[in-house]
Design a protein around this motif. Structure first.
Motif, short mmCIF file in Angstrom:
data_model
loop_
_atom_site.label_atom_id
_atom_site.label_comp_id
_atom_site.label_asym_id
_atom_site.label_seq_id
_atom_site.Cartn_x
_atom_site.Cartn_y
_atom_site.Cartn_z
N GLY A 97 -10.67 7.96 -4.80
CA GLY A 97 -10.11 6.88 -5.60
C GLY A 97 -8.95 7.28 -6.47
O GLY A 97 -8.43 6.46 -7.23
N ALA A 98 -8.48 8.54 -6.34
CA ALA A 98 -7.38 9.01 -7.18
C ALA A 98 -6.03 8.44 -6.75
O ALA A 98 -5.06 8.51 -7.50
CB ALA A 98 -7.32 10.54 -7.17
N GLY A 99 -5.95 7.90 -5.52
CA GLY A 99 -4.69 7.33 -5.03
C GLY A 99 -3.99 8.18 -4.00
O GLY A 99 -2.86 7.86 -3.60
N LYS A 100 -4.65 9.22 -3.51
CA LYS A 100 -4.00 10.15 -2.59
C LYS A 100 -3.61 9.49 -1.26
O LYS A 100 -2.47 9.63 -0.80
CB LYS A 100 -4.93 11.35 -2.33
N THR A 101 -4.55 8.79 -0.66
CA THR A 101 -4.26 8.15 0.62
C THR A 101 -3.22 7.05 0.47
O THR A 101 -2.33 6.91 1.32
CB THR A 101 -5.55 7.59 1.24
N THR A 102 -3.29 6.28 -0.59
CA THR A 102 -2.28 5.23 -0.83
C THR A 102 -0.90 5.86 -1.00
O THR A 102 0.10 5.32 -0.50
CB THR A 102 -2.65 4.40 -2.06
N LEU A 103 -0.83 7.00 -1.68
CA LEU A 103 0.44 7.70 -1.83
C LEU A 103 0.99 8.08 -0.46
O LEU A 103 2.17 7.83 -0.16
CB LEU A 103 0.24 8.96 -2.69
N PHE A 104 0.16 8.67 0.39
CA PHE A 104 0.61 9.08 1.71
C PHE A 104 1.06 7.88 2.54
O PHE A 104 2.10 7.92 3.21
CB PHE A 104 -0.51 9.83 2.43
N ARG A 105 0.26 6.83 2.51
CA ARG A 105 0.60 5.64 3.29
C ARG A 105 1.89 5.00 2.80
O ARG A 105 2.67 4.45 3.59
CB ARG A 105 -0.56 4.65 3.24
N SER A 106 2.14 5.10 1.51
CA SER A 106 3.38 4.56 0.94
C SER A 106 4.58 5.39 1.37
O SER A 106 5.65 4.85 1.67
CB SER A 106 3.28 4.51 -0.58
N ILE A 107 4.42 6.71 1.38
CA ILE A 107 5.52 7.57 1.83
C ILE A 107 5.82 7.34 3.30
O ILE A 107 6.98 7.31 3.72
CB ILE A 107 5.16 9.05 1.58
N ALA A 108 4.76 7.13 4.10
CA ALA A 108 4.93 6.95 5.55
C ALA A 108 5.38 5.54 5.92
O ALA A 108 5.73 5.29 7.08
CB ALA A 108 3.62 7.28 6.26
N GLY A 109 5.36 4.61 4.97
CA GLY A 109 5.79 3.26 5.25
C GLY A 109 4.71 2.34 5.75
O GLY A 109 4.98 1.21 6.16
N VAL A 110 3.45 2.80 5.72
CA VAL A 110 2.34 1.98 6.17
C VAL A 110 1.89 1.02 5.08
O VAL A 110 1.38 -0.07 5.35
CB VAL A 110 1.16 2.87 6.61
N HIS A 111 2.08 1.42 3.83
CA HIS A 111 1.70 0.59 2.68
C HIS A 111 2.97 0.26 1.89
O HIS A 111 3.79 1.13 1.63
CB HIS A 111 0.72 1.35 1.79
N PRO A 112 3.15 -1.00 1.48
CA PRO A 112 4.39 -1.38 0.79
C PRO A 112 4.46 -0.82 -0.63
O PRO A 112 3.44 -0.65 -1.30
CB PRO A 112 4.31 -2.91 0.76
N LEU A 113 5.66 -0.52 -1.06
CA LEU A 113 5.89 -0.09 -2.43
C LEU A 113 5.98 -1.31 -3.34
O LEU A 113 6.61 -2.30 -3.00
CB LEU A 113 7.20 0.70 -2.54
N ALA A 114 5.37 -1.20 -4.51
CA ALA A 114 5.61 -2.21 -5.54
C ALA A 114 6.92 -1.90 -6.25
O ALA A 114 7.66 -2.82 -6.64
CB ALA A 114 4.46 -2.24 -6.54
#
Length: 240
Positions: free
Chosen positions: A39-56
């Motif tokens: 829950g620290a945000g590690k996977t969301t960080l990776f997905r955001s860098i890779a373009g899988v998750h949108p940046l706010a």
């Protein structure tokens, strides 16, 4: 110029802010480990860098180029490849087919079927085996090989040893050592603190979407890492 630069990145899941104004950079040939509790945000960080998750908000730059607006497939073409948690192979396809399909959709470069098999020799006898018939360690090796076939500038490995046996983890890190020796730039999420500290050139520890601690493993006290991992330092400051 740093190879990867993340500046003030914020990413959300609905009303939940998973990554908060986070900035980091990675140099050419560097191995960076990202640690932190669930829950620290590690996977969301990776997905955001890779373009899988949108940046706010914020920016992701690769070799100085702003790739923040690019789709995931375009970021692969730019040179960012991610090995996701869970591997996500094509189960009914053979190891060879999983590798080739990535190569067909990747960039030209040094990573070919032959060079990937040289770096990951355990895959050679498995080329004709369907991915669904592989062990966890073998599936992880195929996922890494598939990412390499796209000829990335930087390789993101999420939860690299999760669910693997100690023997499989030993084999995996032997392969990662070969990749690092070849000059491959890597950022990996690793739950095994000893593995992270023993492998990486630099470590960052995340808590609630923020970087709490950063530095070379030899320069960080184990107690400081533990405090940052569990948020003890933040709690102590709040009570003062």
């Amino acid at each position: 110029m740093r190879l990867l630069e993340v500046e003030n990145l914020t990413a959300c899941h609905g009303l939940l802010t998973a990554v908060r104004h986070l900035s980091l950079s990675v140099g050419h040939g560097e191995a960076l480990a990202v640690i932190g509790a669930n829950g620290a945000g590690k996977t969301t960080l990776f997905r955001s860098i890779a373009g899988v998750h949108p940046l706010a908000s914020g920016q992701v730059r690769l070799s100085g180029r702003d790739v923040s607006a690019l789709k995931a497939s375009q970021r692969v073409a730019a040179g960012i490849a991610m090995v996701p948690e869970g591997r996500r192979l094509f189960g009914d396809m053979s190891v060879r087919e999983n590798l080739l399909i990535a190569g067909e959709n990747g960039r030209p470069g040094k990573w070919t079927m032959d060079s990937v098999l040289d770096a990951l020799p355990a895959l050679k006898p498995l080329l004709g085996v369907p991915a669904d018939g592989l062990s966890g360690g073998q599936r992880q090796a195929v996922a890494i090989g598939r990412a390499l076939m796209s000829n990335p500038e930087i390789l993101l490995l999420d939860e690299v040893s999760l669910g693997l046996s100690p023997v499989a983890v030993d084999g995996l890190y032997a392969s990662l050592d070969l990749l690092r020796a070849s000059g491959t730039t890597m950022v990996l999420v690793e739950q095994d603190l000893d593995r992270a500290l023993g492998f990486a050139d630099r470590v960052i520890c995340m808590l609630e979407g923020k970087i709490m601690l950063e530095g070379a493993p030899h320069a960080l006290a184990r107690s400081d890492i533990t405090d940052a991992y569990f948020g003890f330092t933040e709690v102590e400051q709040e009570t003062l």
